[in-house]
Structures are given as structure tokens and as C-alpha cells.
Design an enzyme around this catalytic site. Structure first.
Site, PDB file in Angstrom:
ATOM      1  N   GLU A  20      -7.628  -2.093   4.222  1.00 52.27           N
ATOM      2  CA  GLU A  20      -7.594  -0.768   3.595  1.00 52.27           C
ATOM      3  C   GLU A  20      -6.765   0.184   4.463  1.00 52.27           C
ATOM      4  O   GLU A  20      -6.709   0.042   5.689  1.00 52.27           O
ATOM      5  CB  GLU A  20      -9.046  -0.278   3.421  1.00 52.27           C
ATOM      6  CG  GLU A  20      -9.231   1.136   2.918  1.00 52.27           C
ATOM      7  CD  GLU A  20      -8.684   1.421   1.532  1.00 52.27           C
ATOM      8  OE1 GLU A  20      -7.515   1.098   1.281  1.00 52.27           O
ATOM      9  OE2 GLU A  20      -9.414   2.022   0.725  1.00 52.27           O
ATOM     10  N   ASP A  21      -6.137   1.148   3.809  1.00 50.28           N
ATOM     11  CA  ASP A  21      -5.324   2.106   4.555  1.00 50.28           C
ATOM     12  C   ASP A  21      -6.189   3.034   5.408  1.00 50.28           C
ATOM     13  O   ASP A  21      -5.917   3.249   6.584  1.00 50.28           O
ATOM     14  CB  ASP A  21      -4.426   2.933   3.606  1.00 50.28           C
ATOM     15  CG  ASP A  21      -5.172   3.529   2.407  1.00 50.28           C
ATOM     16  OD1 ASP A  21      -6.428   3.445   2.357  1.00 50.28           O
ATOM     17  OD2 ASP A  21      -4.505   4.076   1.517  1.00 50.28           O
TER      18      ASP A  21
ATOM     19  N   ASP B 142     -12.500   6.846   4.939  1.00 49.48           N
ATOM     20  CA  ASP B 142     -12.709   8.299   4.915  1.00 49.48           C
ATOM     21  C   ASP B 142     -14.204   8.580   4.727  1.00 49.48           C
ATOM     22  O   ASP B 142     -14.959   8.537   5.695  1.00 49.48           O
ATOM     23  CB  ASP B 142     -11.840   8.872   3.783  1.00 49.48           C
ATOM     24  CG  ASP B 142     -11.827  10.376   3.727  1.00 49.48           C
ATOM     25  OD1 ASP B 142     -11.970  11.012   4.769  1.00 49.48           O
ATOM     26  OD2 ASP B 142     -11.647  10.936   2.624  1.00 49.48           O
TER      27      ASP B 142
ATOM     28  N   ARG C 180       4.509   7.515   0.111  1.00 47.64           N
ATOM     29  CA  ARG C 180       4.002   6.208   0.536  1.00 47.64           C
ATOM     30  C   ARG C 180       5.034   5.455   1.381  1.00 47.64           C
ATOM     31  O   ARG C 180       4.684   4.586   2.176  1.00 47.64           O
ATOM     32  CB  ARG C 180       3.664   5.336  -0.686  1.00 47.64           C
ATOM     33  CG  ARG C 180       2.500   5.838  -1.510  1.00 47.64           C
ATOM     34  CD  ARG C 180       2.082   4.742  -2.493  1.00 47.64           C
ATOM     35  NE  ARG C 180       1.227   5.234  -3.560  1.00 47.64           N
ATOM     36  CZ  ARG C 180      -0.099   5.348  -3.476  1.00 47.64           C
ATOM     37  NH1 ARG C 180      -0.720   5.038  -2.362  1.00 47.64           N
ATOM     38  NH2 ARG C 180      -0.799   5.781  -4.500  1.00 47.64           N
TER      39      ARG C 180
HETATM   40  P1  IMP Z   1     -13.293   6.894   0.828  1.00 46.17           P
HETATM   41  O1  IMP Z   1     -14.036   6.249  -0.272  1.00 46.17           O
HETATM   42  O2  IMP Z   1     -13.517   8.379   0.891  1.00 46.17           O
HETATM   43  O3  IMP Z   1     -13.463   6.235   2.179  1.00 46.17           O
HETATM   44  O4  IMP Z   1     -11.826   6.813   0.317  1.00 46.17           O
HETATM   45  C1  IMP Z   1     -10.797   6.204   0.930  1.00 46.17           C
HETATM   46  C2  IMP Z   1      -9.616   6.426   0.012  1.00 46.17           C
HETATM   47  O5  IMP Z   1      -9.330   7.822  -0.178  1.00 46.17           O
HETATM   48  C3  IMP Z   1      -8.394   5.840   0.665  1.00 46.17           C
HETATM   49  O6  IMP Z   1      -8.196   4.518   0.256  1.00 46.17           O
HETATM   50  C4  IMP Z   1      -7.295   6.759   0.209  1.00 46.17           C
HETATM   51  O7  IMP Z   1      -6.784   6.309  -1.024  1.00 46.17           O
HETATM   52  C5  IMP Z   1      -7.961   8.086  -0.016  1.00 46.17           C
HETATM   53  N1  IMP Z   1      -7.775   8.980   1.153  1.00 46.17           N
HETATM   54  C6  IMP Z   1      -8.718   9.403   2.007  1.00 46.17           C
HETATM   55  N2  IMP Z   1      -8.200  10.205   2.962  1.00 46.17           N
HETATM   56  C7  IMP Z   1      -6.878  10.268   2.695  1.00 46.17           C
HETATM   57  C8  IMP Z   1      -5.782  10.952   3.338  1.00 46.17           C
HETATM   58  O8  IMP Z   1      -5.907  11.648   4.368  1.00 46.17           O
HETATM   59  N3  IMP Z   1      -4.568  10.775   2.769  1.00 46.17           N
HETATM   60  C9  IMP Z   1      -4.360  10.024   1.668  1.00 46.17           C
HETATM   61  N4  IMP Z   1      -5.350   9.368   1.027  1.00 46.17           N
HETATM   62  C10 IMP Z   1      -6.605   9.503   1.546  1.00 46.17           C
HETATM   63 MG    MG Z   2      -6.552   3.615  -0.777  1.00 49.22          MG
END
Ligand code: IMP
Ligand code: MG
Length: 186
Positions: free
Chosen positions: A103-104, A107, A169
């Protein structure tokens, strides 16, 4: 070489291309050491995870295989419930496989905790998580990532697979977007 200046005027570099490449190499080397003699199955979460995946696998000289998943959350109101919808499922069974979910960014943790549970139900031999970025201060659901590239502050970042409205991207660096009129650039 860096991406053209005009394309990135409102961006401030948080992690340079060089720093990212060095860290991704280290992560690949660690995964290689830990999976030697095995055939890991790497699953990238589209779209953000695909740039990280493509660099990472070139530092894993093992007989690995790949698959892809795409997800979307149900929107802001249900985000906190952690409801995530799979919009593109895996092509191959993961039963009995050593899976690494790529995963990138980690968060809130809602996406990865949902996917972790979903994938564990498919009975892989093992399941690990590799996240290039981690924003620990934003966590709602606790998720253990086995491999983390960088811990970063609570800033919205783009580049190296990450987007804002599908833009940026393709940046080689990871950058913070500076809103016009903000003092962030000073
Ligand atoms: P989570 O479910 O909040 O952990 O979501 C993670 C997803 O939210 C990542 O795969 C990203 O697609 C998006 N995301 C969270 N933070 C960022 C950011 O700083 N920049 C771009 N995308 C983000
Ligand atoms: Mg993502």
C-alpha cells in the site's frame, strides 16, 4: 532527473526521489532476506500502491507473483465506520500463499484493517503488510504494518503513486501541496 518545474510549482518536496529509492531498496532487501526459499505473492492496492510495487519487486530477486486489488470507501459519512468496497477483486486465489499487501500510505488504518480481515478469511499461509508511508497521528484503527518506508507528519502528500484529484501520481518525489496564500512555503 526531477520533473519539470512548471508542473510542480505549488509543491514542496518532503521525500526526494533519491531518499525514496534508497529506502525502497532497503525494504526489498529485507523482504528478500525474510522470504528466501519461498515464493511471496505481492498484492498492490490500486491505484496508489502500483508505483511502490513496481520499484519494490525489482529489489526482490525471488520467484514472486503479483495481483491487484482496487478499493473505494463509501464516502465521508461512512468513512469512520471503516466500510470499504472492493471495486476490483483478486484474479488468483491466495489460499496457502505467503501474501504481502503493498500500500502507498497507512493513514487512518481503515482501508488496511478491512483488507487484512478480508484477505485472512481467504486462508493465506501468511499475510504481511508493506506500506511506503505511515501517518501514525491519523490512526483510527490499529493496524500492524510489517514493513514501513517512512513515518511522516499529518500533511497531505502527493507523488510516487499518491494523488490529489488523480494528479501528481507520476512525480518521482513525494511532495506536500502548498495551497495558494498559505504560509507553508516560507
Ligand atoms: P486509510 O484508510 O485512511 O488508511 O486510507 C489510506 C488511503 O487514503 C491511501 O491508500 C490513499 O489513497 C489515501 N490517502 C491517505 N493519506 C493520503 C495523502 O496524504 N495523500 C494522498 N492520498 C492519501
Ligand atoms: Mg491508496
Amino acid at each position: 532527473m526531477s520533473t519539470s518545474v512548471a508542473f510542480r510549482t505549488n509543491l514542496e518536496v518532503l521525500l526526494s526521489e533519491e531518499a525514496i529509492q534508497k529506502r525502497v531498496r532497503e525494504m526489498g532487501e529485507q523482504i528478500t532476506r525474510e522470504f528466501v526459499g519461498r515464493s511471496p505473492h505481492l498484492i498492490a492496492i490500486l491505484k496508489g500502491g502500483c508505483v511502490f510495487l513496481s520499484d519494490l519487486i525489482r529489489h526482490i530477486p525471488l520467484p514472486l507473483s503479483l495481483d491487484f486489488l482496487a478499493v473505494s470507501s463509501y464516502g465521508a459519512s461512512t468513512k469512520s465506520s471503516g466500510v470499504v468496497r472492493i471495486t476490483k477483486d483478486l484474479d488468483h486465489s491466495i489460499e496457502g500463499r505467503d501474501v504481502i499487501l503493498v500500500e502507498d500510505i497507512l493513514d487512518t488504518g481503515l482501508t488496511l484493517s478491512f483488507l487484512q480481515e478480508n484477505l485472512l478469511n481467504r486462508r493465506p499461509a501468511s499475510l504481511r503488510i508493506a506500506a511506503l508511508l505511515n501517518k501514525p497521528s491519523r490512526r483510527i484503527k490499529e493496524v500492524h504494518a510489517n514493513y514501513i518506508g517512512f513515518n511522516i507528519p499529518d500533511r497531505f502528500v502527493v507523488g510516487y503513486g499518491l494523488d490529489v484529484g488523480e494528479k501528481y501520481r507520476n512525480l518521482a518525489d513525494i511532495c506536500v501541496v502548498i495551497e495558494p496564500g498559505s504560509n507553508d512555503g516560507s
